[in-house]
Design a protein around this motif. Structure first.
Motif, PDB file in Angstrom:
ATOM      1  N   GLN A 136       2.254 -13.186  -6.402  1.00 55.79           N
ATOM      2  CA  GLN A 136       1.909 -12.273  -7.497  1.00 55.79           C
ATOM      3  C   GLN A 136       2.535 -10.893  -7.332  1.00 55.79           C
ATOM      4  O   GLN A 136       2.486 -10.073  -8.241  1.00 55.79           O
ATOM      5  CB  GLN A 136       0.371 -12.134  -7.611  1.00 55.79           C
ATOM      6  CG  GLN A 136      -0.254 -11.124  -6.674  1.00 55.79           C
ATOM      7  CD  GLN A 136      -0.471 -11.636  -5.256  1.00 55.79           C
ATOM      8  OE1 GLN A 136       0.076 -12.665  -4.846  1.00 55.79           O
ATOM      9  NE2 GLN A 136      -1.290 -10.917  -4.507  1.00 55.79           N
ATOM     10  N   GLY A 137       3.130 -10.668  -6.172  1.00 57.21           N
ATOM     11  CA  GLY A 137       3.725  -9.358  -5.911  1.00 57.21           C
ATOM     12  C   GLY A 137       2.728  -8.431  -5.248  1.00 57.21           C
ATOM     13  O   GLY A 137       1.518  -8.510  -5.473  1.00 57.21           O
ATOM     14  N   THR A 138       3.234  -7.535  -4.425  1.00 55.10           N
ATOM     15  CA  THR A 138       2.402  -6.514  -3.798  1.00 55.10           C
ATOM     16  C   THR A 138       3.182  -5.209  -3.806  1.00 55.10           C
ATOM     17  O   THR A 138       4.375  -5.189  -3.496  1.00 55.10           O
ATOM     18  CB  THR A 138       1.974  -6.933  -2.378  1.00 55.10           C
ATOM     19  OG1 THR A 138       1.048  -5.987  -1.851  1.00 55.10           O
ATOM     20  CG2 THR A 138       3.155  -7.042  -1.423  1.00 55.10           C
ATOM     21  N   GLU A 139       2.528  -4.136  -4.178  1.00 54.13           N
ATOM     22  CA  GLU A 139       3.212  -2.864  -4.368  1.00 54.13           C
ATOM     23  C   GLU A 139       3.269  -2.071  -3.070  1.00 54.13           C
ATOM     24  O   GLU A 139       2.263  -1.938  -2.362  1.00 54.13           O
ATOM     25  CB  GLU A 139       2.533  -2.044  -5.445  1.00 54.13           C
ATOM     26  CG  GLU A 139       3.293  -0.770  -5.821  1.00 54.13           C
ATOM     27  CD  GLU A 139       2.687  -0.066  -7.018  1.00 54.13           C
ATOM     28  OE1 GLU A 139       1.478  -0.209  -7.243  1.00 54.13           O
ATOM     29  OE2 GLU A 139       3.446   0.632  -7.726  1.00 54.13           O
ATOM     30  N   VAL A 140       4.438  -1.571  -2.796  1.00 47.51           N
ATOM     31  CA  VAL A 140       4.652  -0.683  -1.658  1.00 47.51           C
ATOM     32  C   VAL A 140       5.116   0.663  -2.206  1.00 47.51           C
ATOM     33  O   VAL A 140       6.081   0.733  -2.970  1.00 47.51           O
ATOM     34  CB  VAL A 140       5.708  -1.256  -0.691  1.00 47.51           C
ATOM     35  CG1 VAL A 140       6.047  -0.236   0.392  1.00 47.51           C
ATOM     36  CG2 VAL A 140       5.215  -2.557  -0.070  1.00 47.51           C
ATOM     37  N   ILE A 141       4.406   1.710  -1.828  1.00 44.35           N
ATOM     38  CA  ILE A 141       4.779   3.065  -2.227  1.00 44.35           C
ATOM     39  C   ILE A 141       5.003   3.876  -0.973  1.00 44.35           C
ATOM     40  O   ILE A 141       4.104   3.980  -0.127  1.00 44.35           O
ATOM     41  CB  ILE A 141       3.693   3.711  -3.097  1.00 44.35           C
ATOM     42  CG1 ILE A 141       3.475   2.883  -4.371  1.00 44.35           C
ATOM     43  CG2 ILE A 141       4.077   5.146  -3.456  1.00 44.35           C
ATOM     44  CD1 ILE A 141       2.302   3.359  -5.204  1.00 44.35           C
ATOM     45  N   VAL A 142       6.185   4.423  -0.855  1.00 46.48           N
ATOM     46  CA  VAL A 142       6.519   5.233   0.315  1.00 46.48           C
ATOM     47  C   VAL A 142       6.628   6.678  -0.145  1.00 46.48           C
ATOM     48  O   VAL A 142       7.488   7.026  -0.965  1.00 46.48           O
ATOM     49  CB  VAL A 142       7.839   4.778   0.961  1.00 46.48           C
ATOM     50  CG1 VAL A 142       8.111   5.584   2.230  1.00 46.48           C
ATOM     51  CG2 VAL A 142       7.795   3.289   1.272  1.00 46.48           C
ATOM     52  N   SER A 143       5.765   7.501   0.380  1.00 47.39           N
ATOM     53  CA  SER A 143       5.758   8.907  -0.018  1.00 47.39           C
ATOM     54  C   SER A 143       6.659   9.708   0.911  1.00 47.39           C
ATOM     55  O   SER A 143       6.753   9.445   2.109  1.00 47.39           O
ATOM     56  CB  SER A 143       4.332   9.467   0.031  1.00 47.39           C
ATOM     57  OG  SER A 143       3.847   9.438   1.352  1.00 47.39           O
ATOM     58  N   SER A 144       7.304  10.711   0.318  1.00 50.10           N
ATOM     59  CA  SER A 144       8.219  11.544   1.110  1.00 50.10           C
ATOM     60  C   SER A 144       7.476  12.683   1.769  1.00 50.10           C
ATOM     61  O   SER A 144       6.313  12.942   1.484  1.00 50.10           O
ATOM     62  CB  SER A 144       9.334  12.079   0.217  1.00 50.10           C
ATOM     63  OG  SER A 144       8.784  12.792  -0.864  1.00 50.10           O
ATOM     64  N   GLY A 176       0.815  -1.204   0.000  1.00 49.70           N
ATOM     65  CA  GLY A 176       0.000   0.000   0.000  1.00 49.70           C
ATOM     66  C   GLY A 176       0.842   1.244   0.000  1.00 49.70           C
ATOM     67  O   GLY A 176       2.059   1.197  -0.202  1.00 49.70           O
ATOM     68  N   LEU A 177       0.174   2.352   0.259  1.00 54.44           N
ATOM     69  CA  LEU A 177       0.823   3.660   0.313  1.00 54.44           C
ATOM     70  C   LEU A 177       1.075   4.020   1.772  1.00 54.44           C
ATOM     71  O   LEU A 177       0.164   3.946   2.598  1.00 54.44           O
ATOM     72  CB  LEU A 177      -0.064   4.701  -0.346  1.00 54.44           C
ATOM     73  CG  LEU A 177       0.400   6.161  -0.269  1.00 54.44           C
ATOM     74  CD1 LEU A 177       1.702   6.347  -1.036  1.00 54.44           C
ATOM     75  CD2 LEU A 177      -0.686   7.074  -0.825  1.00 54.44           C
ATOM     76  N   VAL A 178       2.301   4.401   2.062  1.00 54.90           N
ATOM     77  CA  VAL A 178       2.662   4.744   3.433  1.00 54.90           C
ATOM     78  C   VAL A 178       3.603   5.939   3.406  1.00 54.90           C
ATOM     79  O   VAL A 178       4.344   6.121   2.435  1.00 54.90           O
ATOM     80  CB  VAL A 178       3.298   3.532   4.145  1.00 54.90           C
ATOM     81  CG1 VAL A 178       4.590   3.114   3.474  1.00 54.90           C
ATOM     82  CG2 VAL A 178       3.509   3.794   5.615  1.00 54.90           C
ATOM     83  N   HIS A 179       3.570   6.742   4.434  1.00 51.71           N
ATOM     84  CA  HIS A 179       4.460   7.894   4.532  1.00 51.71           C
ATOM     85  C   HIS A 179       5.844   7.463   4.996  1.00 51.71           C
ATOM     86  O   HIS A 179       6.002   6.421   5.659  1.00 51.71           O
ATOM     87  CB  HIS A 179       3.899   8.929   5.488  1.00 51.71           C
ATOM     88  CG  HIS A 179       2.647   9.582   4.993  1.00 51.71           C
ATOM     89  ND1 HIS A 179       2.605  10.353   3.848  1.00 51.71           N
ATOM     90  CD2 HIS A 179       1.387   9.575   5.495  1.00 51.71           C
ATOM     91  CE1 HIS A 179       1.383  10.791   3.667  1.00 51.71           C
ATOM     92  NE2 HIS A 179       0.608  10.328   4.644  1.00 51.71           N
ATOM     93  N   THR A 180       6.826   8.262   4.692  1.00 52.24           N
ATOM     94  CA  THR A 180       8.184   8.021   5.185  1.00 52.24           C
ATOM     95  C   THR A 180       8.154   7.848   6.701  1.00 52.24           C
ATOM     96  O   THR A 180       7.514   8.628   7.410  1.00 52.24           O
ATOM     97  CB  THR A 180       9.096   9.192   4.810  1.00 52.24           C
ATOM     98  OG1 THR A 180       9.206   9.249   3.379  1.00 52.24           O
ATOM     99  CG2 THR A 180      10.481   9.012   5.402  1.00 52.24           C
ATOM    100  N   GLY A 181       8.857   6.818   7.158  1.00 55.56           N
ATOM    101  CA  GLY A 181       8.884   6.534   8.588  1.00 55.56           C
ATOM    102  C   GLY A 181       7.821   5.557   9.042  1.00 55.56           C
ATOM    103  O   GLY A 181       7.860   5.089  10.187  1.00 55.56           O
ATOM    104  N   GLY A 182       6.895   5.246   8.165  1.00 53.61           N
ATOM    105  CA  GLY A 182       5.819   4.337   8.519  1.00 53.61           C
ATOM    106  C   GLY A 182       6.225   2.880   8.448  1.00 53.61           C
ATOM    107  O   GLY A 182       7.391   2.546   8.172  1.00 53.61           O
TER     108      GLY A 182
END
Length: 121
Positions: free
Chosen positions: A113-121, A9-15
């Motif tokens: 199948q892979g899972t997407e990780v997005i880390v936002s700055s 999923g989408l997570v903030h920096t430090g999460g």
């Protein structure tokens, strides 16, 4: 054999995130479990591997101290917990299963199948 991943999923920096890797058709306790990630435009890189011999675990330098790989035999599921996430952790994460830990994702017999990780700055 079927391996299903979840938890990205989408997570903030430090999460933090916990990725799951649920298997059917084989018993994870009998296999090595590798975790890899592939960032956009890059080759897959190894993140971690749990040995099936003694559950010893290897971590890439890039995640050492921030990642914990584990397996829970009761539900035949493996996990990768990532803390203190950084933008450079952004990637598609794969779990893979084989007799022994391998250096390359392509060496493994079974992948999720892979899972997407997005880390936002």
């Amino acid at each position: 054999v079927h391996i299903v991943q979840s938890g990205g999923g989408l997570v903030h920096t430090g999460g933090s995130l916990r990725l799951s890797c649920a298997a059917s058709g084989l018993t994870l306790a009998d296999y090595a479990i590798g975790w890899f990630r592939q960032a956009p435009g890059k080759e897959p890189e190894g993140v971690s591997c749990i040995s099936n011999q003694d559950d010893s675990t290897w971590y890439a330098d890039s995640v050492n101290g921030r990642a914990t790989a584990s397996r829970y035999n009761a539900n035949n599921t493996a996990y990768l917990r990532m803390n203190s996430l950084k933008p450079e952790d952004t990637a598609v994460y794969y779990c893979a299963v084989d007799a022994v830990c391998g250096r390359e994702l392509s060496e493994y017999d079974h992948w999720g199948q892979g899972t997407e990780v997005i880390v936002s700055s």
